[in-house]
Design a protein around this motif. Sequence first.
Motif, PDB file in Angstrom:
ATOM      1  N   VAL A 187     -34.069 -17.615 -18.142  1.00 19.88           N
ATOM      2  CA  VAL A 187     -34.493 -17.578 -19.539  1.00 19.88           C
ATOM      3  C   VAL A 187     -33.234 -17.323 -20.347  1.00 19.88           C
ATOM      4  CG1 VAL A 187     -35.926 -16.444 -21.250  1.00 19.88           C
ATOM      5  CG2 VAL A 187     -36.760 -16.709 -18.918  1.00 19.88           C
ATOM      6  N   LEU A 188     -32.826 -18.348 -21.081  1.00 22.74           N
ATOM      7  CA  LEU A 188     -31.543 -18.288 -21.779  1.00 22.74           C
ATOM      8  C   LEU A 188     -31.797 -18.102 -23.262  1.00 22.74           C
ATOM      9  CD1 LEU A 188     -28.507 -18.700 -21.186  1.00 22.74           C
ATOM     10  CD2 LEU A 188     -28.846 -21.130 -21.633  1.00 22.74           C
ATOM     11  N   GLY A 189     -31.006 -17.249 -23.893  1.00 22.74           N
ATOM     12  CA  GLY A 189     -31.201 -17.077 -25.317  1.00 22.74           C
ATOM     13  C   GLY A 189     -30.214 -16.075 -25.860  1.00 22.74           C
ATOM     14  N   PRO A 190     -29.914 -16.159 -27.151  1.00 22.40           N
ATOM     15  CA  PRO A 190     -28.949 -15.240 -27.739  1.00 22.40           C
ATOM     16  C   PRO A 190     -29.517 -13.828 -27.848  1.00 22.40           C
ATOM     17  CG  PRO A 190     -29.930 -16.612 -29.425  1.00 22.40           C
ATOM     18  CD  PRO A 190     -30.456 -17.108 -28.124  1.00 22.40           C
ATOM     19  N   SER A 191     -28.617 -12.920 -28.116  1.00 22.82           N
ATOM     20  CA  SER A 191     -29.006 -11.518 -28.233  1.00 22.82           C
ATOM     21  C   SER A 191     -30.020 -11.353 -29.369  1.00 22.82           C
ATOM     22  CB  SER A 191     -27.748 -10.700 -28.518  1.00 22.82           C
ATOM     23  OG  SER A 191     -28.046  -9.346 -28.417  1.00 22.82           O
ATOM     24  N   GLY A 192     -31.043 -10.589 -29.134  1.00 25.46           N
ATOM     25  CA  GLY A 192     -32.039 -10.323 -30.170  1.00 25.46           C
ATOM     26  C   GLY A 192     -33.121 -11.373 -30.272  1.00 25.46           C
ATOM     27  N   SER A 193     -33.101 -12.365 -29.367  1.00 27.88           N
ATOM     28  CA  SER A 193     -34.075 -13.450 -29.472  1.00 27.88           C
ATOM     29  C   SER A 193     -35.435 -13.075 -28.883  1.00 27.88           C
ATOM     30  CB  SER A 193     -33.526 -14.695 -28.780  1.00 27.88           C
ATOM     31  OG  SER A 193     -33.191 -14.384 -27.442  1.00 27.88           O
TER      32      SER A 193
ATOM     33  N   GLY B  39     -19.808 -10.714 -10.901  1.00 26.22           N
ATOM     34  CA  GLY B  39     -21.006 -11.362 -11.426  1.00 26.22           C
ATOM     35  C   GLY B  39     -21.330 -12.606 -10.622  1.00 26.22           C
ATOM     36  N   GLN B  40     -20.274 -13.360 -10.292  1.00 26.18           N
ATOM     37  CA  GLN B  40     -20.443 -14.580  -9.498  1.00 26.18           C
ATOM     38  C   GLN B  40     -21.077 -14.264  -8.144  1.00 26.18           C
ATOM     39  OE1 GLN B  40     -19.524 -17.417 -11.071  1.00 26.18           O
ATOM     40  NE2 GLN B  40     -20.668 -18.420  -9.401  1.00 26.18           N
ATOM     41  N   GLN B  41     -20.568 -13.189  -7.518  1.00 25.24           N
ATOM     42  CA  GLN B  41     -21.091 -12.815  -6.197  1.00 25.24           C
ATOM     43  C   GLN B  41     -22.561 -12.416  -6.286  1.00 25.24           C
ATOM     44  OE1 GLN B  41     -18.337  -9.735  -5.238  1.00 25.24           O
ATOM     45  NE2 GLN B  41     -16.748 -11.152  -4.526  1.00 25.24           N
ATOM     46  N   ILE B  42     -22.906 -11.682  -7.374  1.00 22.23           N
ATOM     47  CA  ILE B  42     -24.299 -11.260  -7.543  1.00 22.23           C
ATOM     48  C   ILE B  42     -25.181 -12.492  -7.735  1.00 22.23           C
ATOM     49  CG2 ILE B  42     -25.871 -10.056  -9.119  1.00 22.23           C
ATOM     50  CD1 ILE B  42     -24.368  -8.163  -7.330  1.00 22.23           C
ATOM     51  N   MET B  43     -24.675 -13.473  -8.507  1.00 22.04           N
ATOM     52  CA  MET B  43     -25.445 -14.698  -8.717  1.00 22.04           C
ATOM     53  C   MET B  43     -25.660 -15.436  -7.404  1.00 22.04           C
ATOM     54  SD  MET B  43     -26.457 -14.641 -11.682  1.00 22.04           S
ATOM     55  CE  MET B  43     -27.317 -16.180 -11.479  1.00 22.04           C
TER      56      MET B  43
ATOM     57  N   ILE C 273     -37.750 -15.885  -8.613  1.00 23.83           N
ATOM     58  CA  ILE C 273     -36.869 -15.075  -9.454  1.00 23.83           C
ATOM     59  C   ILE C 273     -36.956 -15.539 -10.898  1.00 23.83           C
ATOM     60  CG2 ILE C 273     -34.468 -14.390  -9.890  1.00 23.83           C
ATOM     61  CD1 ILE C 273     -33.955 -14.926  -6.889  1.00 23.83           C
ATOM     62  N   ILE C 274     -37.107 -14.608 -11.820  1.00 25.25           N
ATOM     63  CA  ILE C 274     -36.966 -14.923 -13.240  1.00 25.25           C
ATOM     64  C   ILE C 274     -35.776 -14.122 -13.744  1.00 25.25           C
ATOM     65  CG2 ILE C 274     -38.011 -14.810 -15.533  1.00 25.25           C
ATOM     66  CD1 ILE C 274     -40.705 -15.054 -14.242  1.00 25.25           C
ATOM     67  N   MET C 275     -34.779 -14.839 -14.246  1.00 28.36           N
ATOM     68  CA  MET C 275     -33.580 -14.146 -14.677  1.00 28.36           C
ATOM     69  C   MET C 275     -33.343 -14.376 -16.161  1.00 28.36           C
ATOM     70  SD  MET C 275     -29.713 -14.527 -13.406  1.00 28.36           S
ATOM     71  CE  MET C 275     -30.207 -14.002 -11.797  1.00 28.36           C
ATOM     72  N   ILE C 276     -33.069 -13.287 -16.854  1.00 28.90           N
ATOM     73  CA  ILE C 276     -32.829 -13.366 -18.277  1.00 28.90           C
ATOM     74  C   ILE C 276     -31.333 -13.265 -18.513  1.00 28.90           C
ATOM     75  CG2 ILE C 276     -33.014 -11.902 -20.318  1.00 28.90           C
ATOM     76  CD1 ILE C 276     -35.978 -11.592 -19.378  1.00 28.90           C
TER      77      ILE C 276
ATOM     78  N   GLU D  95     -23.341 -20.288 -18.108  1.00 25.41           N
ATOM     79  CA  GLU D  95     -22.749 -20.452 -16.778  1.00 25.41           C
ATOM     80  C   GLU D  95     -23.636 -19.805 -15.727  1.00 25.41           C
ATOM     81  OE1 GLU D  95     -20.050 -22.291 -16.078  1.00 25.41           O
ATOM     82  OE2 GLU D  95     -20.311 -22.828 -18.219  1.00 25.41           O
ATOM     83  N   VAL D  96     -24.103 -18.609 -16.083  1.00 24.65           N
ATOM     84  CA  VAL D  96     -24.949 -17.873 -15.162  1.00 24.65           C
ATOM     85  C   VAL D  96     -26.227 -18.652 -14.928  1.00 24.65           C
ATOM     86  CG1 VAL D  96     -26.356 -15.804 -14.952  1.00 24.65           C
ATOM     87  CG2 VAL D  96     -23.986 -15.608 -15.700  1.00 24.65           C
ATOM     88  N   ALA D  97     -26.766 -19.233 -16.021  1.00 22.43           N
ATOM     89  CA  ALA D  97     -28.048 -19.929 -15.929  1.00 22.43           C
ATOM     90  C   ALA D  97     -27.973 -21.138 -15.005  1.00 22.43           C
ATOM     91  CB  ALA D  97     -28.502 -20.346 -17.319  1.00 22.43           C
ATOM     92  N   LYS D  98     -26.762 -21.658 -14.791  1.00 21.26           N
ATOM     93  CA  LYS D  98     -26.614 -22.873 -13.982  1.00 21.26           C
ATOM     94  C   LYS D  98     -27.090 -22.687 -12.541  1.00 21.26           C
ATOM     95  CE  LYS D  98     -22.960 -25.258 -16.435  1.00 21.26           C
ATOM     96  NZ  LYS D  98     -21.495 -25.349 -16.554  1.00 21.26           N
ATOM     97  N   VAL D  99     -27.006 -21.443 -12.025  1.00 23.39           N
ATOM     98  CA  VAL D  99     -27.415 -21.191 -10.645  1.00 23.39           C
ATOM     99  C   VAL D  99     -28.916 -21.404 -10.478  1.00 23.39           C
ATOM    100  CG1 VAL D  99     -27.363 -19.497  -8.777  1.00 23.39           C
ATOM    101  CG2 VAL D  99     -25.538 -19.536 -10.480  1.00 23.39           C
TER     102      VAL D  99
END
Lengths: 242, 390
Positions: free
Chosen positions: A39-45, A180-184, A197-200, A205-209
């Motif tokens: 779930v991709l979105g700017p801060s406060g969305s 961060g990469q390793q955690i992803m 998995i639902i990831m916010i 870049e992170v969302a690409k995984v």
Amino acid sequence: MAALLLLQDICKSYYLGEEEQPVLRNINLTVAAGEFLAVLGPSGSGKTTLMNIIGCLDVPTCGHYVLDGISVDTLNEKEMAKVRNRKIGFVFQNFQLLPRLTALGNVELPLVYSGLKTVERRARATAVLEQVGLGEKLRSYPNQLSGGQQQRVAIARAMVTNPAIILADEPTGALDQTTGQQIMELFGELNQAGSTIIMITHNREVAKVAGRTVRILDGELIEGGEARARRNYRYVRRQYRP
Amino acid sequence: MLGEIIGMSVANIVHNKTRSLLTILGIVIGVASIIALMLIGEGAAGNISSQLSGLGGNKLTVQISGTPIKRTLFEPDLRAIAEKPDVVAVSPATSSRAAVVYGSSRRNNVLIAGRSYSLFDSGQQTVASGRGLMPLDVEGRSRVAVLGSSLATALFGNRSPEGDEIIIAGQRFVVIGVLQEASGFAIGSLNNSVVVPYNVSERVVPNTRVSSLDVFFAEGADVTTVQADTEAALLQIFDGRDSAFAITNQQEILDIVQSITGTLTAMLAGIAAISLLVGGIGIMNMMLVSVTERTNEIGLRKALGAEPMQIMIQFLIESVILCLLGGFVGILLGGALAYLGAVLIGFPFVITAGPVLLAVGFSVTVGLVFGLAPARKASRLNPIDALRYV
Ligand SMILES: Nc1ncnc2c1ncn2[C@@H]1O[C@H](COP(=O)(O)OP(=O)(O)O)[C@@H](O)[C@H]1O
Ligand SMILES: [Mg+2]
């Protein structure tokens, strides 16, 4: 093939005095078992608010939510706690480990509330910690671990109950890029092994995984909507065709 | 489940050592005073009733003030009382002071306790060595003396005094025995005095007369009848002057003692109640602070599946453990105080399960009552707000 998670016309408003502040509007979302959704979105969305509703930490102002066949809207506080314990594993941006418990103690905590016996609890927590690569750090306290290791403990804690979904809110937000990469990668492996998995995140870049991405802007799922939901449904059907 | 919660509570208490210790102080004081007052009370009550009961369990005490014409009692008078139905023994007492000398050792102002053989017959007093007074000593007005243990040591050191001669008020006496030592400062202890036949003491020391009388009666006899009979005999002896004597029975003394200890107990119980209240408020305060400090932890536990009731139980258990800790320290402190009191005043120190259980019960109750509000507050925290609280 029933959806594992179904959000129907979900909205959430906060009230500042008399004034209504809508944070989520008309959210429709379907997630199938085995999916990895970003779930991709700017801060406060409204990402965290959405996660709180999915995680049964908060109740929507309107709409329906079905999780693994359970209509969550109708549950009381005690039943919600059971759902959180059995169906959901949380991973937070700031790890949220209890400083006075060891890695093992932190991972055992959800099982304490499941009412598992000590021996069984210890065995399962140890196995999960080994799975995330922390077999050597069972007795370490959070302040003796690096940020990446702490987040691995948190992921182990989220997995230990074998939940229906793992919910991660900006899990790499407090980590440097390599860690961060390793955690992803770890999340990717977990998904391969069958975890939903639902990831916010606010990081593309992170969302690409993730196998699938939805965007949230000002409380609305903009690439979702009705059309997107239908496409999602086809996607789910395709994935689960025998 | 419960084991984990207890473990976590203990870890939390240990983590905040200083604060925990300060917090339980009120409970410590409250429980210590309960324990001390109950143990002393029990010891004292046991002591008083055993002192009052004597052998056969029943006795009247008569204070003799006499009349200008008849100032003391003689053998026939005592016999007149002793012959009343159900009266088992009559034990007169004189007390006066005089110098006691053995060789070059001299003790001035020693209590000369004039008694009858019934002091020993009745089991009120036993001897550590030698023998006590016997009927022949009294009937023959023998110059024999039984030394109090401290006096015996003061005059004879470690040597055995039996058979030796001592001088009491300028007269020769033969030592026939040494009294069993009475503990501590026991009321009416004869440790520093010398016992002689009462009718001998009247002759040897000027201005000595029978000042009190113990009348022992048979087990099961009716107190009022015996008291009436004794009173009748005394009225006859003192020519109808009832101001010459005063009879008290054990029960009256026991009642007075009990009303005094009752008042004291009530006062101490009040102090205990107030300190438990203050202690409880202290516990509540600390638990509220703890809930605020651990808002984040509570939110996390809820996110991981803790039910409100489980959170509530966790904080209640923590509060109860704190109070039990205070109670435990209080029991030790109160026990030590009671022991000290027992040694100083001369009561026997007995520790019984009753006060300890009561103290434990009080601690648990205070923990539950004053832990309830903080525990409810914790259980009602909204997990989202709680998790945001970083
Ligand atoms: N408890 C609350 N009361 C009022 N407004 C809130 C509350 N929680 C969140 N909001 C508002 O809702 C919006 C979305 O917040 P959030 O879901 O945390 O966004 P994100 O996680 O995407 O950064 C923000 O504008 C925030 O100020
Ligand atoms: Mg957020």
